[in-house]
Design a protein around this motif. Structure first.
Motif, PDB file in Angstrom:
ATOM      1  N   ARG A   1       0.788  -1.057  -0.089  1.00 25.64           N
ATOM      2  CA  ARG A   1       0.050   0.010   0.050  1.00 25.64           C
ATOM      3  C   ARG A   1       0.861   1.265  -0.100  1.00 25.64           C
ATOM      4  NH1 ARG A   1      -4.256  -1.995   4.521  1.00 25.64           N
ATOM      5  NH2 ARG A   1      -5.801  -2.903   3.246  1.00 25.64           N
ATOM      6  N   VAL A   2       1.878   1.381   0.914  1.00 25.17           N
ATOM      7  CA  VAL A   2       2.479   2.563   1.121  1.00 25.17           C
ATOM      8  C   VAL A   2       3.668   2.658  -0.254  1.00 25.17           C
ATOM      9  CG1 VAL A   2       4.793   3.204   2.074  1.00 25.17           C
ATOM     10  CG2 VAL A   2       3.002   2.304   3.503  1.00 25.17           C
ATOM     11  N   HIS A   3       3.711   1.608  -0.758  1.00 23.72           N
ATOM     12  CA  HIS A   3       4.616   1.691  -2.177  1.00 23.72           C
ATOM     13  C   HIS A   3       3.717   1.718  -3.447  1.00 23.72           C
ATOM     14  CE1 HIS A   3       7.648   0.731   0.628  1.00 23.72           C
ATOM     15  NE2 HIS A   3       8.554   1.344   0.019  1.00 23.72           N
ATOM     16  N   SER A   4       2.559   1.905  -3.334  1.00 23.80           N
ATOM     17  CA  SER A   4       1.481   1.752  -4.431  1.00 23.80           C
ATOM     18  C   SER A   4       1.598   0.405  -5.384  1.00 23.80           C
ATOM     19  CB  SER A   4       1.533   3.069  -5.361  1.00 23.80           C
ATOM     20  OG  SER A   4       1.489   4.336  -4.434  1.00 23.80           O
ATOM     21  N   ILE A   5       1.975  -0.543  -4.807  1.00 24.92           N
ATOM     22  CA  ILE A   5       2.003  -1.877  -5.516  1.00 24.92           C
ATOM     23  C   ILE A   5       0.607  -2.380  -5.636  1.00 24.92           C
ATOM     24  CG2 ILE A   5       3.234  -4.072  -5.625  1.00 24.92           C
ATOM     25  CD1 ILE A   5       5.679  -2.513  -4.368  1.00 24.92           C
ATOM     26  N   PRO A   6       0.328  -2.836  -6.916  1.00 27.80           N
ATOM     27  CA  PRO A   6      -1.239  -3.427  -6.860  1.00 27.80           C
ATOM     28  C   PRO A   6      -0.902  -4.915  -6.054  1.00 27.80           C
ATOM     29  CG  PRO A   6      -0.387  -2.730  -8.954  1.00 27.80           C
ATOM     30  CD  PRO A   6       0.679  -2.337  -8.054  1.00 27.80           C
ATOM     31  N   PHE A   7      -2.107  -5.252  -5.588  1.00 30.31           N
ATOM     32  CA  PHE A   7      -1.954  -6.557  -4.814  1.00 30.31           C
ATOM     33  C   PHE A   7      -3.307  -7.076  -4.693  1.00 30.31           C
ATOM     34  CE2 PHE A   7      -2.530  -3.373  -1.374  1.00 30.31           C
ATOM     35  CZ  PHE A   7      -3.723  -3.909  -0.627  1.00 30.31           C
ATOM     36  N   ILE A   8      -3.276  -8.537  -4.357  1.00 34.75           N
ATOM     37  CA  ILE A   8      -4.522  -9.280  -4.121  1.00 34.75           C
ATOM     38  C   ILE A   8      -4.471  -9.936  -2.973  1.00 34.75           C
ATOM     39  CG2 ILE A   8      -5.850 -11.213  -4.949  1.00 34.75           C
ATOM     40  CD1 ILE A   8      -5.150 -10.277  -8.028  1.00 34.75           C
ATOM     41  N   VAL A   9      -5.500 -10.043  -1.895  1.00 35.64           N
ATOM     42  CA  VAL A   9      -5.281 -10.880  -1.030  1.00 35.64           C
ATOM     43  C   VAL A   9      -6.244 -12.223  -1.119  1.00 35.64           C
ATOM     44  CG1 VAL A   9      -5.789 -10.856   1.475  1.00 35.64           C
ATOM     45  CG2 VAL A   9      -5.186  -8.751   0.615  1.00 35.64           C
ATOM     46  N   ALA A  10      -5.480 -13.246  -1.302  1.00 34.52           N
ATOM     47  CA  ALA A  10      -6.125 -14.468  -1.215  1.00 34.52           C
ATOM     48  C   ALA A  10      -6.602 -15.084  -0.026  1.00 34.52           C
ATOM     49  CB  ALA A  10      -5.315 -15.503  -2.188  1.00 34.52           C
ATOM     50  N   ASP A  11      -6.934 -16.378  -0.058  1.00 36.33           N
ATOM     51  CA  ASP A  11      -7.491 -16.949   1.330  1.00 36.33           C
ATOM     52  C   ASP A  11      -6.341 -17.754   1.995  1.00 36.33           C
ATOM     53  OD1 ASP A  11      -9.945 -16.305   0.456  1.00 36.33           O
ATOM     54  OD2 ASP A  11     -10.312 -18.127  -0.305  1.00 36.33           O
ATOM     55  N   GLY A  12      -5.034 -17.788   1.269  1.00 31.66           N
ATOM     56  CA  GLY A  12      -4.038 -18.279   2.104  1.00 31.66           C
ATOM     57  C   GLY A  12      -4.320 -19.968   2.182  1.00 31.66           C
ATOM     58  N   GLY A  13      -4.896 -20.387   1.238  1.00 28.27           N
ATOM     59  CA  GLY A  13      -5.265 -21.861   1.451  1.00 28.27           C
ATOM     60  C   GLY A  13      -3.995 -22.558   0.904  1.00 28.27           C
ATOM     61  N   GLY A  14      -2.920 -22.055   0.113  1.00 35.53           N
ATOM     62  CA  GLY A  14      -1.792 -22.856  -0.160  1.00 35.53           C
ATOM     63  C   GLY A  14      -1.463 -22.029  -1.617  1.00 35.53           C
ATOM     64  N   TYR A  15      -0.108 -22.296  -1.945  1.00 39.19           N
ATOM     65  CA  TYR A  15       0.565 -21.677  -3.104  1.00 39.19           C
ATOM     66  C   TYR A  15      -0.330 -21.822  -4.506  1.00 39.19           C
ATOM     67  CZ  TYR A  15       4.129 -20.004  -6.531  1.00 39.19           C
ATOM     68  OH  TYR A  15       4.788 -19.442  -7.314  1.00 39.19           O
ATOM     69  N   VAL A  16      -0.821 -22.914  -4.751  1.00 40.97           N
ATOM     70  CA  VAL A  16      -1.471 -23.217  -6.044  1.00 40.97           C
ATOM     71  C   VAL A  16      -3.057 -22.697  -5.833  1.00 40.97           C
ATOM     72  CG1 VAL A  16      -2.601 -25.076  -7.245  1.00 40.97           C
ATOM     73  CG2 VAL A  16      -0.383 -25.349  -6.546  1.00 40.97           C
ATOM     74  N   GLU A  17      -3.611 -23.007  -4.638  1.00 42.48           N
ATOM     75  CA  GLU A  17      -5.171 -22.272  -4.511  1.00 42.48           C
ATOM     76  C   GLU A  17      -4.954 -20.795  -4.676  1.00 42.48           C
ATOM     77  OE1 GLU A  17      -4.679 -26.172  -2.408  1.00 42.48           O
ATOM     78  OE2 GLU A  17      -3.278 -24.605  -2.392  1.00 42.48           O
ATOM     79  N   ASP A  18      -4.079 -20.285  -4.050  1.00 41.95           N
ATOM     80  CA  ASP A  18      -3.906 -18.647  -4.045  1.00 41.95           C
ATOM     81  C   ASP A  18      -3.747 -18.086  -5.233  1.00 41.95           C
ATOM     82  OD1 ASP A  18      -4.456 -18.783  -1.442  1.00 41.95           O
ATOM     83  OD2 ASP A  18      -2.393 -17.899  -0.859  1.00 41.95           O
ATOM     84  N   LEU A  19      -2.772 -18.689  -6.057  1.00 40.28           N
ATOM     85  CA  LEU A  19      -2.526 -18.619  -7.513  1.00 40.28           C
ATOM     86  C   LEU A  19      -3.602 -18.773  -8.527  1.00 40.28           C
ATOM     87  CD1 LEU A  19      -0.713 -17.979  -9.892  1.00 40.28           C
ATOM     88  CD2 LEU A  19      -0.187 -20.275 -10.028  1.00 40.28           C
ATOM     89  N   MET A  20      -4.387 -19.592  -8.289  1.00 37.49           N
ATOM     90  CA  MET A  20      -5.743 -19.727  -8.976  1.00 37.49           C
ATOM     91  C   MET A  20      -6.543 -18.794  -8.787  1.00 37.49           C
ATOM     92  SD  MET A  20      -6.096 -24.019  -8.909  1.00 37.49           S
ATOM     93  CE  MET A  20      -7.686 -24.004  -9.459  1.00 37.49           C
ATOM     94  N   TYR A  21      -6.941 -18.424  -7.532  1.00 36.36           N
ATOM     95  CA  TYR A  21      -7.613 -17.388  -6.960  1.00 36.36           C
ATOM     96  C   TYR A  21      -7.358 -16.007  -7.721  1.00 36.36           C
ATOM     97  CZ  TYR A  21      -9.873 -13.791  -4.149  1.00 36.36           C
ATOM     98  OH  TYR A  21     -10.701 -12.714  -3.668  1.00 36.36           O
ATOM     99  N   ALA A  22      -6.205 -15.512  -7.858  1.00 37.86           N
ATOM    100  CA  ALA A  22      -5.638 -14.368  -8.259  1.00 37.86           C
ATOM    101  C   ALA A  22      -5.992 -14.354  -9.950  1.00 37.86           C
ATOM    102  CB  ALA A  22      -4.022 -14.382  -8.066  1.00 37.86           C
ATOM    103  N   VAL A  23      -5.396 -15.289 -10.608  1.00 35.38           N
ATOM    104  CA  VAL A  23      -5.729 -15.435 -12.009  1.00 35.38           C
ATOM    105  C   VAL A  23      -7.064 -15.277 -12.329  1.00 35.38           C
ATOM    106  CG1 VAL A  23      -5.484 -17.087 -14.144  1.00 35.38           C
ATOM    107  CG2 VAL A  23      -3.824 -16.770 -12.508  1.00 35.38           C
ATOM    108  N   ARG A  24      -8.081 -15.909 -11.510  1.00 35.32           N
ATOM    109  CA  ARG A  24      -9.647 -15.840 -11.998  1.00 35.32           C
ATOM    110  C   ARG A  24     -10.053 -14.333 -11.419  1.00 35.32           C
ATOM    111  NH1 ARG A  24     -10.634 -21.986  -9.706  1.00 35.32           N
ATOM    112  NH2 ARG A  24     -10.147 -23.123 -11.619  1.00 35.32           N
ATOM    113  N   LEU A  25      -9.674 -13.792 -10.427  1.00 35.86           N
ATOM    114  CA  LEU A  25      -9.991 -12.462 -10.137  1.00 35.86           C
ATOM    115  C   LEU A  25      -9.469 -11.521 -11.073  1.00 35.86           C
ATOM    116  CD1 LEU A  25     -11.210 -10.769  -7.643  1.00 35.86           C
ATOM    117  CD2 LEU A  25      -9.078 -10.444  -6.768  1.00 35.86           C
ATOM    118  N   LEU A  26      -8.224 -11.685 -11.693  1.00 35.39           N
ATOM    119  CA  LEU A  26      -7.962 -10.745 -12.732  1.00 35.39           C
ATOM    120  C   LEU A  26      -8.491 -11.251 -13.991  1.00 35.39           C
ATOM    121  CD1 LEU A  26      -4.076 -10.713 -11.794  1.00 35.39           C
ATOM    122  CD2 LEU A  26      -5.666  -8.717 -11.584  1.00 35.39           C
TER     123      LEU A  26
END
Length: 199
Positions: free
Chosen positions: A60-85
């Motif tokens: 936030r401080v550095h104005s870098i885009p981010f997504i907050v996933a569920d933290g279920g695991g690397y693969v699960e968070d990756l899939m969530y981010a791809v689908r959200l985008l």
């Protein structure tokens, strides 16, 4: 093209708080990774979880885009981010703890991937290169007849996320990619080699 920088893990093996924010040469590890992808012409988006609130504040401080996933695991968070985008085309993914990755390496991976005609690309380094540095890979697989370890940098087709994709396994003889920091001993190795490897 997006580059998803995965930073949702707690980093318990390192034991120094949130691993993406551990500093190398005065800068958080994740900043080295973000800057490399940005300078290579890609659009970094950091994928976080509830386990990394300080990294979220740093973004936030550095104005870098981010997504907050569920933290279920690397693969699960990756899939969530791809689908959200709503990503349909290729997308880079990268771990946040390889601070020596460079613009040249990123562009070379992308160009090789494009020439291959494959749907996906994974990157690997020879196990012998890891051992030359002083690390012992936790996972090994044979690539082109060479015992190899995954780097944590991949390209995937967003439209086929969650499916098995035809994959280019790219073996890179790059010393810079050996330094994936998970433990204090690996951090010490990186600090000892940083000047000679990065500059």
């Amino acid at each position: 093209m997006h580059a998803l920088i995965m930073a949702g893990g707690v980093g318990s093996r390192l034991g120094m708080g949130e691993k993406p924010l551990v500093c190398i040469a005065g800068r958080p590890m994740i900043q080295w990774v973000i800057d490399a992808f940005s300078s290579a012409g890609f659009s970094p988006v950091v994928v976080l979880s509830s386990k990394t609130p300080y990294t979220r504040n740093w973004c936030r401080v550095h104005s870098i885009p981010f997504i907050v996933a569920d933290g279920g695991g690397y693969v699960e968070d990756l899939m969530y981010a791809v689908r959200l985008l709503e990503e349909e085309g290729p997308v880079f993914t990268s771990v946040s703890d390889i601070p020596c990755i460079s613009v040249g390496i990123i562009r070379a991976v992308y160009e090789t991937y494009c020439r291959s005609g494959m749907e996906a690309c994974s990157t690997w380094v020879p196990v012998s290169l890891c051992r030359d540095i002083g690390t012992e890979p936790r996972y090994q697989f044979e690539i082109e007849g060479v015992p190899s370890s995954p780097v944590g940098v991949n390209i995937l087709q967003g439209s086929k996320i969650g499916e098995v994709q035809e994959e280019l396994c790219l073996l890179l003889h790059e010393k810079k990619l050996v330094f994936n920091v998970n433990t204090r001993s690996e951090l010490a190795l990186l600090e000892n080699h940083f000047q000679s490897v990065f500059f």
